[in-house]
Write a protein that holds these residues in place. Structure first.
Motif, PDB file in Angstrom:
ATOM      1  N   ASP A  32      90.868 -19.926  -1.973  1.00  0.00           N
ATOM      2  CA  ASP A  32      91.503 -18.644  -2.267  1.00  0.00           C
ATOM      3  C   ASP A  32      92.154 -18.074  -1.006  1.00  0.00           C
ATOM      4  OD1 ASP A  32      92.148 -16.383  -3.817  1.00  0.00           O
ATOM      5  OD2 ASP A  32      90.282 -15.364  -3.284  1.00  0.00           O
ATOM      6  N   ASP A  77      90.284 -15.520 -10.675  1.00  0.00           N
ATOM      7  CA  ASP A  77      90.954 -14.206 -10.747  1.00  0.00           C
ATOM      8  C   ASP A  77      91.234 -13.771 -12.183  1.00  0.00           C
ATOM      9  OD1 ASP A  77      90.987 -13.473  -8.090  1.00  0.00           O
ATOM     10  OD2 ASP A  77      93.009 -14.238  -7.686  1.00  0.00           O
ATOM     11  N   HIS A 109      99.457 -17.934  -7.985  1.00  0.00           N
ATOM     12  CA  HIS A 109      98.402 -17.972  -6.959  1.00  0.00           C
ATOM     13  C   HIS A 109      97.208 -18.783  -7.485  1.00  0.00           C
ATOM     14  CE1 HIS A 109      95.046 -16.577  -4.432  1.00  0.00           C
ATOM     15  NE2 HIS A 109      94.474 -16.089  -5.521  1.00  0.00           N
ATOM     16  N   ARG A 138      99.505 -18.042   0.989  1.00  0.00           N
ATOM     17  CA  ARG A 138      98.963 -17.003   1.886  1.00  0.00           C
ATOM     18  C   ARG A 138      99.728 -17.001   3.202  1.00  0.00           C
ATOM     19  NH1 ARG A 138      95.923 -13.690  -1.309  1.00  0.00           N
ATOM     20  NH2 ARG A 138      93.980 -14.662  -2.034  1.00  0.00           N
TER      21      ARG A 138
HETATM   22 FE   LIG Z   1      92.486 -15.230  -5.743  1.00  0.00          FE
END
Ligand SMILES: [Fe+2]
Ligand SMILES: [Fe+2]
Length: 184
Positions: free
Chosen positions: A127, A51, A21, A133
């Motif tokens: 993000d 992250d 990710h 996603r």
């Molecule tokens: Fe993230």
């Protein structure tokens, strides 16, 4: 900042799914940065870090943040929010990042805030719309991403606040202020 070292640290710190990710967010942030005249190296650095604290335990996050002066208010909100300010602390303390804009892009990537910088918006949006996603509405957000940065940011924060309200969970004040700022 040696980004190759950072990438191998991230690989150690994060489960594979999360690490992948992060790479997709970084790729997306690079593309958005190029479209909107944001320095590519800053977008890349902030996205790689965003992250970094994601796999820390809730206790560990709370301890780190409390240690560095975060008040009790944050801990009343979903713990999904805590890794963002913790990530900014790690970037600063463990990796010597001093650029405030990069640190803020990491710090506000979950809540957003009013008057975000272009770099902050790039990381927030990347993000949310990176190719992995799959939530309902993501395609529309991706279409917005072809237009102005503030337009896609507005669409993203509206979507996020709507989602939280639909689940009847508390909305962090920074997100409310972000929402108010962009819809006004
Ligand atoms: Fe993230
Ligand atoms: Fe995150």
């Amino acid at each position: 900042m040696d980004l190759d070292n950072l990438i191998s640290d991230l690989q150690q710190r994060l489960p594979l799914r999360r690490f992948e990710h992060v790479l997709r967010v970084t790729e997306t942030a690079r593309a958005l940065a190029a479209m909107h005249g944001v320095p590519a190296d800053k977008a890349e650095t902030a996205a790689l870090f965003h992250d970094i604290a994601k796999s820390m335990s809730a206790d560990g996050l709370q301890r780190l943040l409390t240690d560095r002066g975060t008040g009790p208010e944050l801990f009343k909100f979903n713990k999904e929010l805590w890794h963002a300010p913790a990530g900014a602390l790690i970037a600063e303390e463990e990796y010597g990042i001093t650029d405030r804009d990069i640190l803020n892009a990491i710090r506000f990537h979950t809540t957003g805030r009013a008057a975000m910088s272009d770099l902050e918006m790039v990381v927030y949006v990347a993000d949310m719309i990176e190719p992995g996603r799959e939530f309902p509405g993501v395609e529309e957000l991706r279409r917005h991403a072809e237009g102005p940065l503030s337009g896609v940011m507005e669409a993203c924060i509206v979507h996020s606040v709507q989602h939280l309200v639909s689940k009847r969970v508390p909305v962090h004040p920074d997100s409310i202020e972000c929402y108010n700022y962009f819809v006004q």
